[in-house]
Design a protein around this motif. Structure first.
Motif, mmCIF file in Angstrom:
data_model
loop_
_atom_site.group_PDB
_atom_site.id
_atom_site.type_symbol
_atom_site.label_atom_id
_atom_site.label_comp_id
_atom_site.label_asym_id
_atom_site.label_seq_id
_atom_site.Cartn_x
_atom_site.Cartn_y
_atom_site.Cartn_z
ATOM 1 N N ASP A 59 0.949 11.176 -23.220
ATOM 2 C CA ASP A 59 1.763 10.658 -22.120
ATOM 3 C C ASP A 59 1.405 11.332 -20.801
ATOM 4 N N SER A 60 1.016 12.592 -20.849
ATOM 5 C CA SER A 60 0.635 13.286 -19.616
ATOM 6 C C SER A 60 -0.648 12.698 -19.042
ATOM 7 N N VAL A 61 -1.586 12.366 -19.920
ATOM 8 C CA VAL A 61 -2.815 11.723 -19.465
ATOM 9 C C VAL A 61 -2.492 10.340 -18.906
ATOM 10 N N ASP A 62 -1.445 9.726 -19.457
ATOM 11 C CA ASP A 62 -0.975 8.432 -18.970
ATOM 12 C C ASP A 62 -0.554 8.524 -17.501
ATOM 13 N N PHE A 63 0.085 9.636 -17.134
ATOM 14 C CA PHE A 63 0.474 9.836 -15.737
ATOM 15 C C PHE A 63 -0.765 9.927 -14.843
ATOM 16 N N LEU A 64 -1.800 10.579 -15.337
ATOM 17 C CA LEU A 64 -3.036 10.679 -14.567
ATOM 18 C C LEU A 64 -3.693 9.306 -14.432
ATOM 19 N N GLU A 65 -3.641 8.531 -15.508
ATOM 20 C CA GLU A 65 -4.167 7.166 -15.483
ATOM 21 C C GLU A 65 -3.426 6.317 -14.444
ATOM 22 N N ASP A 66 -2.097 6.436 -14.420
ATOM 23 C CA ASP A 66 -1.306 5.662 -13.460
ATOM 24 C C ASP A 66 -1.622 6.066 -12.022
ATOM 25 N N THR A 67 -1.894 7.346 -11.838
ATOM 26 C CA THR A 67 -2.292 7.815 -10.510
ATOM 27 C C THR A 67 -3.571 7.110 -10.065
ATOM 28 N N ALA A 68 -4.551 7.062 -10.955
ATOM 29 C CA ALA A 68 -5.832 6.425 -10.635
ATOM 30 C C ALA A 68 -5.654 4.938 -10.360
ATOM 31 N N ILE A 69 -4.851 4.267 -11.177
ATOM 32 C CA ILE A 69 -4.640 2.832 -11.011
ATOM 33 C C ILE A 69 -4.020 2.522 -9.659
ATOM 34 N N ASN A 70 -2.988 3.267 -9.295
ATOM 35 C CA ASN A 70 -2.290 2.977 -8.041
ATOM 36 C C ASN A 70 -3.131 3.346 -6.816
ATOM 37 N N LEU A 71 -3.943 4.389 -6.924
ATOM 38 C CA LEU A 71 -4.858 4.700 -5.826
ATOM 39 C C LEU A 71 -5.900 3.590 -5.675
ATOM 40 N N LEU A 72 -6.361 3.056 -6.798
ATOM 41 C CA LEU A 72 -7.326 1.971 -6.764
ATOM 42 C C LEU A 72 -6.711 0.714 -6.150
ATOM 43 N N ILE A 73 -5.435 0.463 -6.463
ATOM 44 C CA ILE A 73 -4.740 -0.684 -5.870
ATOM 45 C C ILE A 73 -4.681 -0.530 -4.357
ATOM 46 N N ALA A 74 -4.310 0.655 -3.893
ATOM 47 C CA ALA A 74 -4.207 0.897 -2.451
ATOM 48 C C ALA A 74 -5.550 0.647 -1.767
ATOM 49 N N ARG A 118 0.827 -1.206 0.000
ATOM 50 C CA ARG A 118 0.000 0.000 0.000
ATOM 51 C C ARG A 118 0.864 1.259 0.000
ATOM 52 N N ARG A 119 1.907 1.256 0.811
ATOM 53 C CA ARG A 119 2.811 2.414 0.840
ATOM 54 C C ARG A 119 3.479 2.630 -0.514
ATOM 55 N N THR A 120 3.862 1.522 -1.147
ATOM 56 C CA THR A 120 4.531 1.611 -2.447
ATOM 57 C C THR A 120 3.627 2.227 -3.498
ATOM 58 N N VAL A 121 2.398 1.721 -3.605
ATOM 59 C CA VAL A 121 1.507 2.232 -4.651
ATOM 60 C C VAL A 121 1.082 3.674 -4.370
ATOM 61 N N LEU A 122 0.980 4.049 -3.106
ATOM 62 C CA LEU A 122 0.648 5.440 -2.793
ATOM 63 C C LEU A 122 1.795 6.373 -3.173
ATOM 64 N N LEU A 123 3.040 5.914 -2.975
ATOM 65 C CA LEU A 123 4.196 6.712 -3.394
ATOM 66 C C LEU A 123 4.223 6.844 -4.912
ATOM 67 N N VAL A 124 3.963 5.746 -5.606
ATOM 68 C CA VAL A 124 3.939 5.769 -7.068
ATOM 69 C C VAL A 124 2.827 6.700 -7.567
ATOM 70 N N ALA A 125 1.670 6.656 -6.918
ATOM 71 C CA ALA A 125 0.559 7.531 -7.301
ATOM 72 C C ALA A 125 0.947 8.999 -7.143
ATOM 73 N N ALA A 126 1.633 9.327 -6.052
ATOM 74 C CA ALA A 126 2.048 10.713 -5.799
ATOM 75 C C ALA A 126 3.043 11.188 -6.862
ATOM 76 N N LEU A 127 4.006 10.332 -7.220
ATOM 77 C CA LEU A 127 4.994 10.690 -8.239
ATOM 78 C C LEU A 127 4.322 10.928 -9.584
ATOM 79 N N ASN A 128 3.389 10.053 -9.941
ATOM 80 C CA ASN A 128 2.685 10.206 -11.218
ATOM 81 C C ASN A 128 1.822 11.462 -11.252
#
Length: 206
Positions: free
Chosen positions: A44-59, A12-22
């Motif tokens: 690619d910028s929208v891709d960063f937003l997508e990755d943010t959503a994915i990692n928050l959903l994982i958490a 959970r900590r890992t994916v939250l950190l990844v979400a913050a970076l994205n």
């Protein structure tokens, strides 16, 4: 049992950190993309937003049952398609005026994105062993982002040579393909997880 709790907490900590970076780098890329009119950088910028959503959903979903994780995995497969739609929209909008984006800004911004995505990929690589569609989604997204960033730098060089905006537009469409492939793979993994959950519960496999 304690080891499982610790592992889940670490994930959970890992994916939250990844979400913050994205989320942070999304604002960098979208700002530059709009300023220089780059289709590939915008996608690619929208891709960063997508990755943010994915990692928050994982958490959020780490504590869910296998069946609900499978449902979340399929939701993420659909989320991955968002940048593809955005890239298509931007590409079509530039067909009438394929002016080239500034190559230096394109290369430097993509270089920064490679650094961010490489860090995220390294952080997420160990999650593949977690064996869920969510971890698979996160890793695929990070992997595809690094590939797309490298291609953007190549396009920046081609743009210097050709003085054309078409390489940037074509790359935007390539990013569409990358995300569509990732979405398909994540959907398949989520479906496998759903069937495994039904088998474990003694239900008939449809």
């Amino acid at each position: 049992m304690p080891d499982t709790v610790i592992t889940t907490r670490q994930l959970r900590r890992t994916v939250l950190l990844v979400a913050a970076l994205n989320f942070a780098y999304f604002f960098v890329e979208v700002g530059v993309a709009l300023a220089i009119g780059s289709v590939s950088l915008f996608a690619d910028s929208v891709d960063f937003l997508e990755d943010t959503a994915i990692n928050l959903l994982i958490a959020f979903a780490l504590g869910l049952s296998a069946h609900r994780r499978a449902v979340a995995g399929k939701a993420m497969a659909l989320i991955i398609l968002v940048p593809a739609v955005a890239a298509l929209w931007q590409a079509v909008a530039k067909f009438g005026d394929p002016s080239p984006p500034d190559p230096l800004s394109l290369a430097l911004t993509a270089g920064g994105a490679i650094v961010v995505n490489t860090v995220c990929a390294v952080l997420l690589a160990r999650m593949r062993a977690h064996g869920s569609s969510m971890s698979h989604a996160a890793y695929l997204a990070a992997r595809n982002d690094v590939i797309a960033n490298a291609l953007i730098i190549v396009v920046a060089g081609i743009t210097v040579w050709t003085l054309s905006g078409w390489p940037d537009i074509v790359l935007g469409l390539v990013i569409v393909g990358l995300n569509a492939t990732a979405a398909k793979e994540v959907w398949e993994v989520a479906e496998e997880e759903r069937l495994a959950a039904k088998a474990l519960a003694g239900e008939d496999i449809d």
